[in-house]
Scaffold this motif. Sequence first.
Motif, PDB file in Angstrom:
ATOM      1  N   TYR A  40       0.858  -1.186   0.000  1.00  0.00           N
ATOM      2  CA  TYR A  40       0.000   0.000   0.000  1.00  0.00           C
ATOM      3  C   TYR A  40       0.895   1.237   0.000  1.00  0.00           C
ATOM      4  N   VAL A  41       0.541   2.221  -0.815  1.00  0.00           N
ATOM      5  CA  VAL A  41       1.367   3.411  -0.976  1.00  0.00           C
ATOM      6  C   VAL A  41       0.516   4.662  -0.876  1.00  0.00           C
ATOM      7  N   SER A  42       0.936   5.580  -0.034  1.00  0.00           N
ATOM      8  CA  SER A  42       0.387   6.937  -0.006  1.00  0.00           C
ATOM      9  C   SER A  42       1.232   7.760  -0.978  1.00  0.00           C
ATOM     10  N   ARG A  43       0.604   8.190  -2.093  1.00  0.00           N
ATOM     11  CA  ARG A  43       1.386   8.829  -3.160  1.00  0.00           C
ATOM     12  C   ARG A  43       1.262  10.352  -3.063  1.00  0.00           C
ATOM     13  N   GLY A  44       2.056  10.908  -2.147  1.00  0.00           N
ATOM     14  CA  GLY A  44       2.110  12.323  -1.840  1.00  0.00           C
ATOM     15  C   GLY A  44       1.457  13.290  -2.790  1.00  0.00           C
ATOM     16  N   ALA A  53      -2.902   0.347  -4.084  1.00  0.00           N
ATOM     17  CA  ALA A  53      -2.464  -0.976  -3.637  1.00  0.00           C
ATOM     18  C   ALA A  53      -1.900  -1.731  -4.829  1.00  0.00           C
ATOM     19  N   TYR A  54      -0.779  -2.435  -4.605  1.00  0.00           N
ATOM     20  CA  TYR A  54      -0.150  -3.232  -5.648  1.00  0.00           C
ATOM     21  C   TYR A  54       0.023  -4.668  -5.180  1.00  0.00           C
ATOM     22  N   ASP A  55      -0.247  -5.611  -6.065  1.00  0.00           N
ATOM     23  CA  ASP A  55       0.164  -6.978  -5.860  1.00  0.00           C
ATOM     24  C   ASP A  55       1.663  -7.024  -6.150  1.00  0.00           C
ATOM     25  N   ARG A  70      -7.171   2.168  -6.538  1.00  0.00           N
ATOM     26  CA  ARG A  70      -6.698   3.533  -6.299  1.00  0.00           C
ATOM     27  C   ARG A  70      -7.799   4.299  -5.586  1.00  0.00           C
ATOM     28  N   PHE A  71      -7.417   5.044  -4.544  1.00  0.00           N
ATOM     29  CA  PHE A  71      -8.372   5.877  -3.809  1.00  0.00           C
ATOM     30  C   PHE A  71      -7.877   7.315  -3.834  1.00  0.00           C
ATOM     31  N   LYS A  72      -8.712   8.224  -4.277  1.00  0.00           N
ATOM     32  CA  LYS A  72      -8.362   9.645  -4.325  1.00  0.00           C
ATOM     33  C   LYS A  72      -8.538  10.263  -2.939  1.00  0.00           C
ATOM     34  N   THR A 118     -11.975   1.308  -0.609  1.00  0.00           N
ATOM     35  CA  THR A 118     -13.070   2.264  -0.396  1.00  0.00           C
ATOM     36  C   THR A 118     -12.966   2.902   0.987  1.00  0.00           C
ATOM     37  N   LEU A 119     -13.563   4.083   1.119  1.00  0.00           N
ATOM     38  CA  LEU A 119     -13.520   4.815   2.384  1.00  0.00           C
ATOM     39  C   LEU A 119     -14.489   4.198   3.381  1.00  0.00           C
TER      40      LEU A 119
END
Length: 359
Positions: A73-77, A84-86, A95-97, A134-135
Motif C-alpha cells: 500500500y502506498v500513499s502517493r504524496g 495498492a499493488y500486488d 486507487r483511492f483519491k 473504499t472509504l
Amino acid sequence: MLIVGNAQAGTVSFIDSRTFEVLGTLDAIPDLQQRLDAMNPIERIGYDIVNQQQGYKKFVDDIALSPDGKTLYVSRGNLADAVAYDVATKRQLWRFKIDGFKADHAAISPDGSKFIVSALSSEKDQVIDTRTGTLVASFPTGTYPHANDYSPDNSVLYNSSIGNVGLPKALNLLKGKRQLTAVNPQTWQVTRTYQLDYGIRPALFMPDNKTMYAQLSYLNGLVEYDLQAGRIVRTVQLPFSAKAAAMSPDDYPQNSAHHGMAYSGDRICAAGTIDDYTVLLSRPALGVLGYVNYPTDSLPYWATTSVDGKYCFVSLSKANSISVIDYATAKQVASIPVGNFPQRERLGQLSEAAVRALG
C-alpha cells in the motif's frame, strides 16, 4: 523485510533487514502520466503549489505491506491518492483519491484491514478498506495532519499535525492547530486532543501509554511529553553542526530541524536532519551515547528499528542510501544504496512468490 519509499523516484526498495541485501524495487507510479492527464485545472494548480512548497516532487510518501506479504500500500504524496499493488505481479489493485491536494503519512491497522492516510490540506485522516480500496471512516485532525502512529498496545491511534509549513517561523501563531489527536481505532472517534506550540514531527509512544518522545518544528533536539498531564516535561537541546548553525529556521526542510526517531529497549535513535548526524540517547535519562556523522547535505530524514532490535535504519535522503547503526555500539555498520530521495521506512514481510518476483 525493510521497505523504503524513494520519494522523488516514485519507487519502493525491498531490503532483507538481516543481511541488508536489496532484493528489488517496485515502480509505484507506472500510471504517472495518466494521473497528470486526468487532473482538472484545480487539481493541477494544487499539484504545482505542493511541488513548489516542498521544493521537489514527492511521489511516494508512505508505505505498508499487508500481513500476508502479498500487497503493498502506498500513499502517493503529490498525486493525492493511495494505491495498492500486488507485489508479485506488480498489478495495481485499486486507487483511492485522497481529499485535497496531498496524501501524507499513513499507517496500517494491526490486522491489515485498514490503511489510514493523512489528507494534508483537508485537516482530516481518511480510513481506507485495504480489500476494496473504499472509504470506511474519517476523523478531524489539526492543521496539516502528518504522522499516524498506533500506541504499542494498539488501543489508540495518534495523529500528529505540523501546522502550515509554508509560513515563516515569525508567523508561527498563524500556522493553525499544532495538535496531537488521539483516536479510538475501533470507532474512529476522537477521544482527546493535545495542543502544542510547534508542529509535531516524528514521535515515539512508549509502552506505558503515558510517555511520548517527539521532535518538534524548529527544535534541534526532542521533547518528553506526559500524555496524561498533557504537557512537555523535558526538552533536550542537541548541538548544531557548523552548517546548521548558519542556517535560518525558515530554511529548515518543511520547518524540521530534526526529523526521524526510533527506539530499541533503553536507547533512542534520532536523525539530526539539518546537522547531518544521527544521535543515540539513553532512555529514560536522555543522555547522549554517541553520534554517527555523515557528509554535509546527506539529510538524515527518517529512522526505523530492525525487527530484531539490533539496528537503527536511517534514511539519508540526499545521499540516496540507508545508514545502518548498531544500537549497542552507536556505530554505523553498513550503508545500503537505494533510490532517489529515500525517506519513509517500514517493516514487513514478503510472501515467497513476491520475493521470487523481485528477482
